[in-house]
Design a protein around this motif. Structure first.
Motif, mmCIF file in Angstrom:
data_model
loop_
_atom_site.group_PDB
_atom_site.id
_atom_site.type_symbol
_atom_site.label_atom_id
_atom_site.label_comp_id
_atom_site.label_asym_id
_atom_site.label_seq_id
_atom_site.Cartn_x
_atom_site.Cartn_y
_atom_site.Cartn_z
ATOM 1 N N ALA A 236 -1.172 -5.447 -10.732
ATOM 2 C CA ALA A 236 -0.888 -6.665 -9.960
ATOM 3 C C ALA A 236 -0.929 -6.385 -8.459
ATOM 4 C CB ALA A 236 0.480 -7.222 -10.357
ATOM 5 N N ILE A 237 -0.389 -5.257 -8.033
ATOM 6 C CA ILE A 237 -0.430 -4.895 -6.612
ATOM 7 C C ILE A 237 -1.878 -4.689 -6.168
ATOM 8 C CG2 ILE A 237 0.173 -3.092 -4.935
ATOM 9 C CD1 ILE A 237 2.797 -2.710 -6.606
ATOM 10 N N GLY A 238 -2.664 -3.996 -6.996
ATOM 11 C CA GLY A 238 -4.076 -3.778 -6.663
ATOM 12 C C GLY A 238 -4.826 -5.086 -6.517
ATOM 13 N N LEU A 239 -4.604 -6.009 -7.431
ATOM 14 C CA LEU A 239 -5.262 -7.313 -7.342
ATOM 15 C C LEU A 239 -4.810 -8.087 -6.108
ATOM 16 C CD1 LEU A 239 -5.217 -8.309 -11.110
ATOM 17 C CD2 LEU A 239 -7.223 -7.737 -9.729
ATOM 18 N N ALA A 240 -3.513 -8.007 -5.790
ATOM 19 C CA ALA A 240 -3.012 -8.680 -4.588
ATOM 20 C C ALA A 240 -3.680 -8.111 -3.337
ATOM 21 C CB ALA A 240 -1.492 -8.533 -4.493
ATOM 22 N N LEU A 241 -3.872 -6.799 -3.293
ATOM 23 C CA LEU A 241 -4.546 -6.184 -2.148
ATOM 24 C C LEU A 241 -6.007 -6.606 -2.071
ATOM 25 C CD1 LEU A 241 -3.002 -2.590 -2.291
ATOM 26 C CD2 LEU A 241 -2.550 -4.367 -0.575
ATOM 27 N N LEU A 242 -6.657 -6.702 -3.220
ATOM 28 C CA LEU A 242 -8.050 -7.176 -3.233
ATOM 29 C C LEU A 242 -8.149 -8.589 -2.673
ATOM 30 C CD1 LEU A 242 -9.501 -5.971 -6.656
ATOM 31 C CD2 LEU A 242 -10.515 -5.606 -4.416
ATOM 32 N N ARG B 57 0.820 -1.208 0.000
ATOM 33 C CA ARG B 57 0.000 0.000 0.000
ATOM 34 C C ARG B 57 0.859 1.266 0.000
ATOM 35 N NH1 ARG B 57 -5.300 -0.791 3.744
ATOM 36 N NH2 ARG B 57 -5.481 1.394 3.159
ATOM 37 N N ALA B 58 1.921 1.282 0.807
ATOM 38 C CA ALA B 58 2.686 2.511 1.023
ATOM 39 C C ALA B 58 3.463 2.965 -0.205
ATOM 40 C CB ALA B 58 3.639 2.334 2.203
ATOM 41 N N VAL B 59 4.141 2.056 -0.864
ATOM 42 C CA VAL B 59 5.013 2.462 -1.968
ATOM 43 C C VAL B 59 4.214 3.037 -3.140
ATOM 44 C CG1 VAL B 59 6.747 1.675 -3.620
ATOM 45 C CG2 VAL B 59 6.876 0.944 -1.230
ATOM 46 N N PRO B 60 3.227 2.313 -3.691
ATOM 47 C CA PRO B 60 2.454 2.939 -4.777
ATOM 48 C C PRO B 60 1.617 4.110 -4.278
ATOM 49 C CG PRO B 60 1.601 0.739 -4.319
ATOM 50 C CD PRO B 60 2.821 0.914 -3.480
ATOM 51 N N ILE C 119 -10.823 -2.073 -0.251
ATOM 52 C CA ILE C 119 -11.221 -0.808 -0.876
ATOM 53 C C ILE C 119 -10.008 -0.154 -1.526
ATOM 54 C CG2 ILE C 119 -12.163 1.506 -0.447
ATOM 55 C CD1 ILE C 119 -14.226 -0.756 -0.089
ATOM 56 N N ALA C 120 -8.887 -0.125 -0.811
ATOM 57 C CA ALA C 120 -7.661 0.449 -1.369
ATOM 58 C C ALA C 120 -7.223 -0.341 -2.602
ATOM 59 C CB ALA C 120 -6.561 0.462 -0.309
ATOM 60 N N GLY C 121 -7.318 -1.666 -2.527
ATOM 61 C CA GLY C 121 -6.953 -2.510 -3.669
ATOM 62 C C GLY C 121 -7.866 -2.281 -4.859
ATOM 63 N N VAL D 209 5.267 3.068 -19.644
ATOM 64 C CA VAL D 209 3.844 2.845 -19.384
ATOM 65 C C VAL D 209 3.585 1.381 -19.009
ATOM 66 C CG1 VAL D 209 1.517 3.041 -20.359
ATOM 67 C CG2 VAL D 209 3.253 4.731 -20.947
ATOM 68 N N ALA D 210 4.367 0.469 -19.543
ATOM 69 C CA ALA D 210 4.183 -0.963 -19.258
ATOM 70 C C ALA D 210 4.349 -1.256 -17.776
ATOM 71 C CB ALA D 210 5.159 -1.799 -20.081
ATOM 72 N N LYS D 211 5.115 -0.460 -17.070
ATOM 73 C CA LYS D 211 5.296 -0.685 -15.632
ATOM 74 C C LYS D 211 3.984 -0.519 -14.873
ATOM 75 C CE LYS D 211 5.568 3.879 -14.295
ATOM 76 N NZ LYS D 211 4.231 4.343 -14.574
ATOM 77 N N ASP D 212 3.000 0.099 -15.474
ATOM 78 C CA ASP D 212 1.706 0.249 -14.804
ATOM 79 C C ASP D 212 1.014 -1.097 -14.601
ATOM 80 O OD1 ASP D 212 2.048 3.001 -14.594
ATOM 81 O OD2 ASP D 212 1.131 3.367 -16.543
ATOM 82 N N THR D 213 1.452 -2.119 -15.311
ATOM 83 C CA THR D 213 0.916 -3.458 -15.065
ATOM 84 C C THR D 213 1.270 -3.907 -13.657
ATOM 85 O OG1 THR D 213 2.869 -4.503 -16.062
ATOM 86 C CG2 THR D 213 0.960 -4.131 -17.502
ATOM 87 N N TRP D 214 2.388 -3.415 -13.126
ATOM 88 C CA TRP D 214 2.766 -3.755 -11.756
ATOM 89 C C TRP D 214 1.747 -3.178 -10.780
ATOM 90 C CZ3 TRP D 214 8.625 -2.093 -11.872
ATOM 91 C CH2 TRP D 214 9.300 -2.857 -12.816
ATOM 92 N N LEU D 215 1.261 -1.977 -11.071
ATOM 93 C CA LEU D 215 0.244 -1.380 -10.201
ATOM 94 C C LEU D 215 -1.029 -2.233 -10.211
ATOM 95 C CD1 LEU D 215 0.608 2.426 -11.031
ATOM 96 C CD2 LEU D 215 1.425 1.209 -9.000
#
Length: 143
Positions: A122-128, A9-12, A77-79, A114-120
Motif C-alpha cells: 500500500a505504501i509503494g502504491l501510494a508513492l507511485l 519513504r523513510a520508515v520502510p 521509482i522508489a514507489g 507476513v500479512a503486514k507486508d500488505t502495508w508495504l
C-alpha cells in the motif's frame, strides 16, 4: 519533497535497508530456508543456488531500502521498487496455505507477521500515485 512523502519513504526504507544489511554474508543453510519459502510465491528463485539467492535477497533489500531513503531517487521509482518488492512478499503470503485462515484471505496465527507486508504494498502504491501526480501537476503548470 513533502513531509508525508518523506515519512512514507523513510520508515520502510530504513527497515528494509537494515534487513538487507543483516542478510549480508547469510550462511547457506539460512539462505536455503529463505529460498524455499520465497519459491512458494516466486517460483523462479528455485533456479538459483542458496548462495546466489542469499546475495540476491540481501542486495535487493539494500537497493530497495536505499532507493527509498535517498532523496534524489524520484518518488515514482522508489514507489515502483517498493511495490515490486512487496508484491513478492504478498505472493508468498497467499501461496502458503498455513499463512491464511480457511477463507484464504485473513491471516492465521502463522501468517500475521507476513500479512503486514500488505502495508508495504500500500505504501509503494501510494508513492507511485504521489510521484505520478506531481509530474502531472508540473506539466499542467507549463501549459
Amino acid at each position: 519533497m513533502a513531509i508525508s512523502t518523506a515519512l512514507l519513504r523513510a520508515v520502510p526504507g530504513a527497515f528494509i535497508l537494515n534487513s538487507g544489511i543483516g542478510k549480508l554474508g547469510l550462511d547457506e543453510g539460512s539462505a536455503a530456508g529463505l529460498q524455499q519459502m520465497a519459491a512458494n510465491g516466486v517460483p523462479m528463485v528455485e533456479n538459483m543456488t542458496p548462495a546466489q539467492f542469499g546475495k540476491f535477497l540481501s542486495y535487493g533489500e539494500i537497493a530497495v531500502g536505499s532507493a527509498l531513503l535517498l532523496p534524489f531517487v524520484p518518488t515514482r521509482i522508489a514507489g515502483a521498487a517498493l511495490t515490486t518488492f512487496a508484491a513478492g512478499l504478498v505472493a508468498n503470503y497467499f501461496s502458503i496455505d498455513s499463512m491464511t485462515k480457511d477463507d484464504g484471505i485473513r491471516p492465521s496465527e502463522d501468517g500475521t507477521a507476513v500479512a503486514k507486508d500488505t502495508w508495504l504494498a500500500a505504501i509503494g502504491l501510494a508513492l507511485l500515485i504521489t510521484g505520478s501526480s506531481k509530474k502531472k501537476k508540473k506539466s499542467d503548470k507549463k501549459k
